[in-house]
Write an enzyme that holds these catalytic residues in place. Structure first.
Site, PDB file in Angstrom:
ATOM      1  N   LYS A 193       0.949  -1.304  -0.096  1.00 13.82           N
ATOM      2  CA  LYS A 193      -0.005  -0.167   0.188  1.00 13.82           C
ATOM      3  C   LYS A 193       1.036   1.324  -0.086  1.00 13.82           C
ATOM      4  CE  LYS A 193      -3.844   1.585   2.849  1.00 13.82           C
ATOM      5  NZ  LYS A 193      -4.736   1.338   4.179  1.00 13.82           N
ATOM      6  N   SER A 240      -9.317   0.666   3.292  1.00  7.07           N
ATOM      7  CA  SER A 240      -8.731   1.605   2.231  1.00  7.07           C
ATOM      8  C   SER A 240      -7.559   1.055   1.528  1.00  7.07           C
ATOM      9  CB  SER A 240      -8.068   2.576   3.045  1.00  7.07           C
ATOM     10  OG  SER A 240      -7.221   2.527   4.191  1.00  7.07           O
ATOM     11  N   SER A 258      -9.672  -1.342   7.383  1.00  8.39           N
ATOM     12  CA  SER A 258      -9.007  -1.104   5.982  1.00  8.39           C
ATOM     13  C   SER A 258      -8.079  -2.373   5.634  1.00  8.39           C
ATOM     14  CB  SER A 258      -8.329   0.009   6.096  1.00  8.39           C
ATOM     15  OG  SER A 258      -9.161   1.120   5.994  1.00  8.39           O
TER      16      SER A 258
END
Lengths: 469, 70
Positions: A75, A155, A179
């Site tokens: 990420k 996310s 997330s």
């Protein structure tokens, strides 16, 4: 070349023929770029750095390294500083941070480097990690590999999309309100949120300093265990990091769940989820009983308060970290992200102190009550079927607001409690999207969660099927 | 625009948001959300004799349950 292969299968390929090392690396970068583009999941690759890192690892010939030669990507919130004053972008998924660079390398990234992995680049995150569907106007909204008109969840949306598409075996995400677990669940992956304090957040772009955690997403439990082993441990640069004996997760993994007691929550989680979700969650309990666990009804006191207060704590701390840029560059934000951050600016310092104090007592109450009765409990992850990109687009669809508010219903309270949890894929819904549950454990019981997840992995065999990209 | 705000701290913040030229409708929405969330907090009661940190809660819990075997 390494499509849908696990860490051990990739290492076997390298040991079978050392010439495979660089072929695997180059083909992975190509796949990251091509599938990453198809799925809107890639922020960038850095082939020069990956080759440089690969050369270093290969020349040192330390074949015992747990991730020797395994290409990964993570990420975009995980910073990396390079030699010669250069650095990877640190934009937090936002136009407001356009062209900003990393000022350090995240601790967990350094640990993965030392373990022999090759860092190929970064994957799309929701802006400031502050959203649960995966939408991102600036970086692009990742598409679910199982059906590309559907969201990946957020996310850690890009991490989930790329791992589920088979390009890499594992990616790191962050979990503050769900997330890691939400995108893992939406994409059919195992996603582990560790206990608060187990894994360092140093060098990770912050959303909420009390609630942020770092965890892996993977197609199999063994790779979750391997990566968690590497990234766990005390770090003096993370004020919440704790010194604790880290068990051998791989050894624990195969112990099964005979005589483990598993809680079936009678309040909040199943009631707050659609019937198809709660029905499928309940089926998992019968499977757990079949493989030797005991099931017990439990009730979790005041858990609905945890949901609301988690939101307040996240927005308050997001405002503390990001108020300045939110005011100065407000036109460069997605309006939803801006609203979420700014809703925390009105919390006074007294209220913030009370918020943190209340949380401590709440956690003590819940864990002493619940874990006196059971070793872990099961809950759904998503309270509803995975939505399409259009129906959950707040910018385009007035009806999306209610849906989006619901999504974190089952995940946020677990963050508030600081507890470990792992999402587990159990099947498919009527739209061909994954269905999942989460196991939630006592503090620092990741070994037990991994044991239970491994047992269930063998029962559901989710990854016998693969998405076609 | 948000009206009848008596809390001086909130007034200060609202002025900052206006000065930053943030959309008035967004300010209204944000203030509404914040008030609701803070109301939830107002209704909570802090217990007596609780540890100072979450880490201490976890340490106490682990110590109490250290003989648990699976």
């Amino acid at each position: 070349m390494i499509n849908f292969k696990s860490i051990s299968e990739i290492k076997d390929l390298i040991f079978e023929n050392k010439n495979n090392f660089f072929e695997i690396l180059e083909s992975t970068i190509e796949q990251l770029e091509s599938k990453g583009k198809t799925l809107n999941a890639l922020r960038f690759t850095d082939k020069d750095f990956a080759i440089f890192q690969g050369n270093k690892i290969f020349s040192e010939k330390n074949f015992e390294l747990p991730l020797f030669g395994v290409p990964l990507a993570h990420k975009e919130l995980f910073q990396r500083k390079l030699k010669g004053g250069q650095a990877w972008p640190n934009e937090g998924g936002s136009e407001s941070r356009k062209n900003l660079l990393s000022d350090q390398t995240a601790k967990v990234i350094s640990l993965l480097d030392k373990a022999g992995s090759i860092d190929c680049g970064r994957l799309v995150s929701v802006e400031y990690a502050f959203g649960v569907t995966g939408h991102n106007e600036y970086a692009g909204t990742p598409k679910n590999p199982w059906n590309r008109t559907y969201v990946c969840g957020g996310s850690s949306s890009g991490s989930a999309a790329i791992v589920a598409s088979g390009v890499i075996p594992v990616a790191l995400g962050t979990d503050t309100g769900g997330s890691v677990r939400l995108p893992a669940a939406a994409c059919g992956l195992f996603g582990l949120k560790p206990t608060q304090g187990l894994v360092s957040r140093d060098g990770v772009f912050p959303l909420s300093t009390s609630l942020d955690t770092v965890g892996p997403l993977s197609r199999n439990v063994e790779d979750i265990a391997k990566v968690l082993q590497i990234i766990s441990g005390k770090d003096k640069n993370d004020n919440l990091s704790v010194k604790i004996n880290i068990p051998d997760f791989l050894t624990e993994m195969k112990k099964g769940i005979k005589k483990i007691s598993i809680g079936l929550p009678k309040n909040y989680f199943l009631d707050g989820s659609d019937k198809i979700i709660s029905d499928n969650t309940v089926k998992v309990f019968s499977i757990c009983e079949k493989i030797g666990a005991f099931i017990k009804d439990i009730s979790i006191p005041n858990i609905e308060t945890a949901n609301d207060l988690n939101m307040l704590l996240i927005s308050t701390e997001a405002a503390i970290s990001h108020k300045k840029i939110a005011l100065e560059k407000n036109k460069s934000f997605n309006q939803q992200t801006l609203m979420r951050i700014l809703s925390g600016v009105f919390t006074s310092s007294e209220e913030y102190k009370k918020l943190k104090k209340y949380r401590i007592g709440f956690i003590r109450n819940v864990i002493s009550k619940v874990f006196e009765e059971v070793d872990l409990f099961i809950a759904p992850v998503w309270p509803c079927l995975i939505p399409s990109i259009n129906e959950s687009d707040l910018g385009a669809n007035d009806k999306a607001a209610h849906l989006v508010r619901r999504i974190g219903h089952n995940t946020r309270p677990i963050n508030y409690l600081g507890l470990p949890a792992i999402s587990i894929p159990i099947g498919f819904d009527e739209n061909g999207l994954p269905l999942s549950i989460q196991l939630v454990g006592k503090p620092f019981s990741e070994d037990l969660l991994i044991r239970a997840a491994f047992s269930l992995e063998k029962e559901f065999c989710f990854w016998d099927k693969k998405p076609k990209i | 625009m948000v009206k009848n705000v008596k809390n001086n701290y909130h007034l200060k913040i609202l002025n900052e948001l206006e000065k930053a030229k943030i959309n008035k409708e967004l300010i209204d929405n944000v203030y509404g959300i914040s008030k609701k969330q803070i109301e939830t907090l107002k209704n909570t009661i802090i217990q007596d004799k609780i540890p100072d940190t979450v880490q201490e809660v976890f340490t106490d819990f682990l110590e109490k349950n250290k003989n648990d075997k699976f």
